[in-house]
Design a protein around this motif. Structure first.
Motif, PDB file in Angstrom:
ATOM      1  N   ILE A  34      30.065  23.287  57.736  1.00  0.00           N
ATOM      2  CA  ILE A  34      28.737  23.752  57.322  1.00  0.00           C
ATOM      3  C   ILE A  34      28.491  25.164  57.847  1.00  0.00           C
ATOM      4  O   ILE A  34      28.139  26.060  57.106  1.00  0.00           O
ATOM      5  N   THR A  35      28.665  25.312  59.140  1.00  0.00           N
ATOM      6  CA  THR A  35      28.329  26.590  59.755  1.00  0.00           C
ATOM      7  C   THR A  35      29.430  26.995  60.718  1.00  0.00           C
ATOM      8  O   THR A  35      30.008  26.136  61.393  1.00  0.00           O
ATOM      9  N   SER A  36      29.707  28.278  60.762  1.00  0.00           N
ATOM     10  CA  SER A  36      30.661  28.797  61.732  1.00  0.00           C
ATOM     11  C   SER A  36      30.141  30.120  62.271  1.00  0.00           C
ATOM     12  O   SER A  36      29.773  30.999  61.502  1.00  0.00           O
ATOM     13  N   VAL A  37      30.091  30.233  63.576  1.00  0.00           N
ATOM     14  CA  VAL A  37      29.713  31.491  64.213  1.00  0.00           C
ATOM     15  C   VAL A  37      30.740  31.756  65.294  1.00  0.00           C
ATOM     16  O   VAL A  37      31.057  30.849  66.061  1.00  0.00           O
ATOM     17  N   THR A  38      31.292  32.956  65.334  1.00  0.00           N
ATOM     18  CA  THR A  38      32.275  33.228  66.379  1.00  0.00           C
ATOM     19  C   THR A  38      31.889  34.450  67.202  1.00  0.00           C
ATOM     20  O   THR A  38      31.168  35.320  66.743  1.00  0.00           O
ATOM     21  N   HIS A  39      32.365  34.468  68.421  1.00  0.00           N
ATOM     22  CA  HIS A  39      32.190  35.620  69.300  1.00  0.00           C
ATOM     23  C   HIS A  39      33.541  35.950  69.906  1.00  0.00           C
ATOM     24  O   HIS A  39      34.250  35.038  70.326  1.00  0.00           O
ATOM     25  N   GLY A  40      33.863  37.238  69.985  1.00  0.00           N
ATOM     26  CA  GLY A  40      35.095  37.629  70.644  1.00  0.00           C
ATOM     27  C   GLY A  40      36.294  37.605  69.709  1.00  0.00           C
ATOM     28  O   GLY A  40      36.224  37.090  68.603  1.00  0.00           O
ATOM     29  N   ILE A  57      20.341  30.977  61.532  1.00  0.00           N
ATOM     30  CA  ILE A  57      21.477  30.070  61.396  1.00  0.00           C
ATOM     31  C   ILE A  57      20.980  28.626  61.346  1.00  0.00           C
ATOM     32  O   ILE A  57      21.410  27.833  60.506  1.00  0.00           O
ATOM     33  N   GLU A  91      18.584  35.538  65.295  1.00  0.00           N
ATOM     34  CA  GLU A  91      19.819  35.139  64.624  1.00  0.00           C
ATOM     35  C   GLU A  91      19.972  33.616  64.674  1.00  0.00           C
ATOM     36  O   GLU A  91      20.297  32.987  63.670  1.00  0.00           O
TER      37      GLU A  91
END
Lengths: 277, 304
Positions: A234-240, A120, A116
């Motif tokens: 540009i990029t966003s990744v989230t957890h929770g 990304i 992953e």
């Protein structure tokens, strides 16, 4: 430049406390400050908006076309860029330059998480590079994790970006990446360590273009255009889990912090530009 | 679709299909200025969506979800395992996502799709962090036995918005899931009580969990993918749209309106705060639609 050596001219580094000593210092004078947040304690004595000491050295590998070692506190990434090479890979495109990213974990095989990250990182790199300059070529970016102490992906993105600059790959702009974590609703902490990351309710990795005021000179930075580039994500990744408002707050906080990061990156890249020597 | 009838362009001398193939981006942009998409949808409308729970008879829980022609088949198989020492009273969920060559021309036999592990990871992150399922409910005997839910999702037809369809099928499969009854056998091991032999022979054995039961599903996570192009936002893109306009944002919200994930992997278009807010509000509307679709499909299943 020495391994992990830091630019002594960087005010960020002078201001930040040495992470290993755990000293408590007064809040940084120049850091973006937000009221009512100073009471949270962090194990290393940082304020919620304080980043860990940054260091970046480029050209650390001899065989690579470009390389960089980037560290944020104890998280360290070594990135190398090879290319542009004649495109032989499956992703070859006659109209555009293509990129591949190889993620090397500190130990063991790569898993889904790393795949992953590869994806990304690849898409982020593609979005900052000028793809029409070297059509039908492949550029490989190899990312080696040296040590993981939280905010791994942002650190890797910063390292990859510095390596691309070192390799002379044409870029539209730089990418600066930051990890914002949510301690509890409404309270955001920047650049968490591994230990902090585990305790967090949620965290998000954000990538912004470097702040435009450091690229454009004052005259050309029209207020409207300037706002437009500042805003872009540009990029966003989230957890929770978090609320939408908390996410927007992270976005705002992250954006403010990337100004510091892009200043550092700029300062770091500048002395090696031929025009400045 | 008479949008291409303008003069002073290649399109006037060319057949529409040829124009679409040769200048896909121009073809789309021409539609976008008219606020319509080639499949006659307005920009912010999603494709027809359907859910069919119980599509796989041998699985403990299953569902087939379709968004437009994107089709996902999800099935859950329950197995008894020993829980880990760290969390003795919790079960676990393992997510696998397959993209066989049947689903799309971009997937070649023998070479696994690049996207598959990424979607699998996103799915398991979403399902585990959303709190939809209380893992404690999957416990059978604390420290000794717990359920492992193997969730397998097959992509049968990949035509854009893969994650949305996969998540919808996964959620429907968990809603359809019946946890099998188990009993202790003579060697002290847990065995699944099969439905046929549920009669006399197991009567003397101590049933560990009483009945087949359903999981409590709280605050379902659901998602919407939007494609960004210039200032346009296109909800629920098809495969063609995704390949031409490369910037996508996937927003996952749960039914109690919390953000589970906001995923934007790069892309040439930078997302402004305003477009992020727009995506979130589109997702809110979409979730209402999806909830209705889910409850309707389960209602009609119960009728039969």
């Amino acid at each position: 430049m020495a391994w992990g050596g830091s630019d002594p001219g960087c005010p960020l580094l002078r201001r930040l406390p040495d992470q290993t000593s755990g000293r408590r210092t007064t809040p940084a004078a120049g850091a973006p400050q937000f009221e009512g947040l100073m009471e949270i304690d962090r194990a290393d004595g940082r304020t919620p908006n304080q980043l860990r000491p940054l260091s970046c050295s480029r050209g650390v590998l001899h065989r690579a076309h470009g390389s960089a070692s980037w560290s944020q506190g104890n998280t360290q990434i070594l990135a190398a860029a090879y290319g542009p090479k004649a495109g032989t890979k499956k992703n070859e495109n006659p109209e555009r330059a293509s990129f591949e990213v190889i993620w090397k974990p500190k130990s063991g095989q790569i898993g889904k998480q790393e795949e992953e990250y590869e994806m990304i990182l690849k898409r982020t790199i593609q979005s900052i590079c000028v793809l029409t300059v070297n059509p039908n070529t492949t550029t490989s970016v190899i990312v080696q994790v040296v040590h993981d102490d939280g905010a791994l992906l942002p650190c890797a993105i910063n390292a990859a970006c510095a390596a691309l600059v070192d390799a002379g790959i044409p870029l539209k702009h730089l990418a600066v990446s930051i990890c914002c974590s949510l301690v509890e609703p409404g309270i955001v902490m920047l650049d968490p360590t591994k230990l902090e990351e585990e305790k967090m309710k949620a965290f998000t990795y954000l990538v912004f273009p470097n702040s435009s005021h450091s690229v454009l000179n004052k005259g050309s930075a029209q207020s409207e255009n300037n706002d437009e580039t500042e805003q872009g994500l540009i990029t966003s990744v989230t957890h929770g889990i978090m609320s939408v408002d908390d996410y927007l707050q992270c976005l705002e906080r992250g954006r403010a912090a990337t100004t510091k990061l892009s200043d550092f990156l700029r300062r770091n890249l500048q002395p090696q530009l031929p025009s400045n020597t | 679709m008479g949008a291409q009838k303008n003069t002073g362009d290649w399109s006037s001398d060319m057949e529409i299909d040829a124009f679409r193939r040769l200048f896909p981006l121009r073809f789309y942009e021409r539609h976008l200025t008219e606020a319509i998409r080639p499949d006659a949808r307005p920009l912010k409308k999603c494709r027809d969506t359907s859910v069919a729970p119980g599509a796989v008879a041998t699985a403990d829980g299953s569902a087939l979800a379709k968004i437009g022609s994107t089709t996902m088949l999800a099935s859950i198989k329950m197995e008894v395992m020993t829980p880990s020492v760290d969390s003795p009273d919790e079960g676990n969920i393992a997510v696998e996502y397959y993209m066989p060559p049947i689903c799309s021309p971009i997937v070649r036999p023998g070479r696994p799709a690049e996207l598959a592990p990424v979607i699998a990871k996103q799915l398991s992150n979403t399902l585990l962090s959303s709190g939809m399922i209380d893992l404690k409910e999957l416990s059978i005997i604390s420290g000794k036995a717990a359920w492992m839910a193997y969730l397998d999702i097959y992509c049968l037809d990949a035509d854009g918005a893969l994650f949305d369809a996969a998540l919808l099928s996964a959620v429907a499969a968990f809603s359809h899931l019946n946890i099998p009854a188990v009993s202790l056998n003579d060697e002290g091991k847990l065995t699944i009580v099969s439905e046929e032999s549920n009669g006399e022979e197991n009567v003397e054995k101590e049933p560990v969990n009483r009945d087949r039961r359903k999981l409590t599903i709280s605050s379902i996570p659901l998602s919407l993918t939007c494609v960004l192009h210039k200032n346009y936002i296109l909800a629920d893109p098809t495969g063609e749209e995704e390949s031409i306009m490369e910037t996508s944002i996937t927003t996952v919200l749960n039914t109690s309106d919390q953000l589970i994930s906001l995923y934007k992997p790069g892309g040439p278009v930078l997302a402004s705060t305003a477009s992020i807010k727009e995506c979130v509000s589109l997702t809110r509307q979409r979730i209402k639609e999806l909830q209705d679709i889910l409850s309707d499909s389960f209602a009609s299943m119960d009728m039969n």
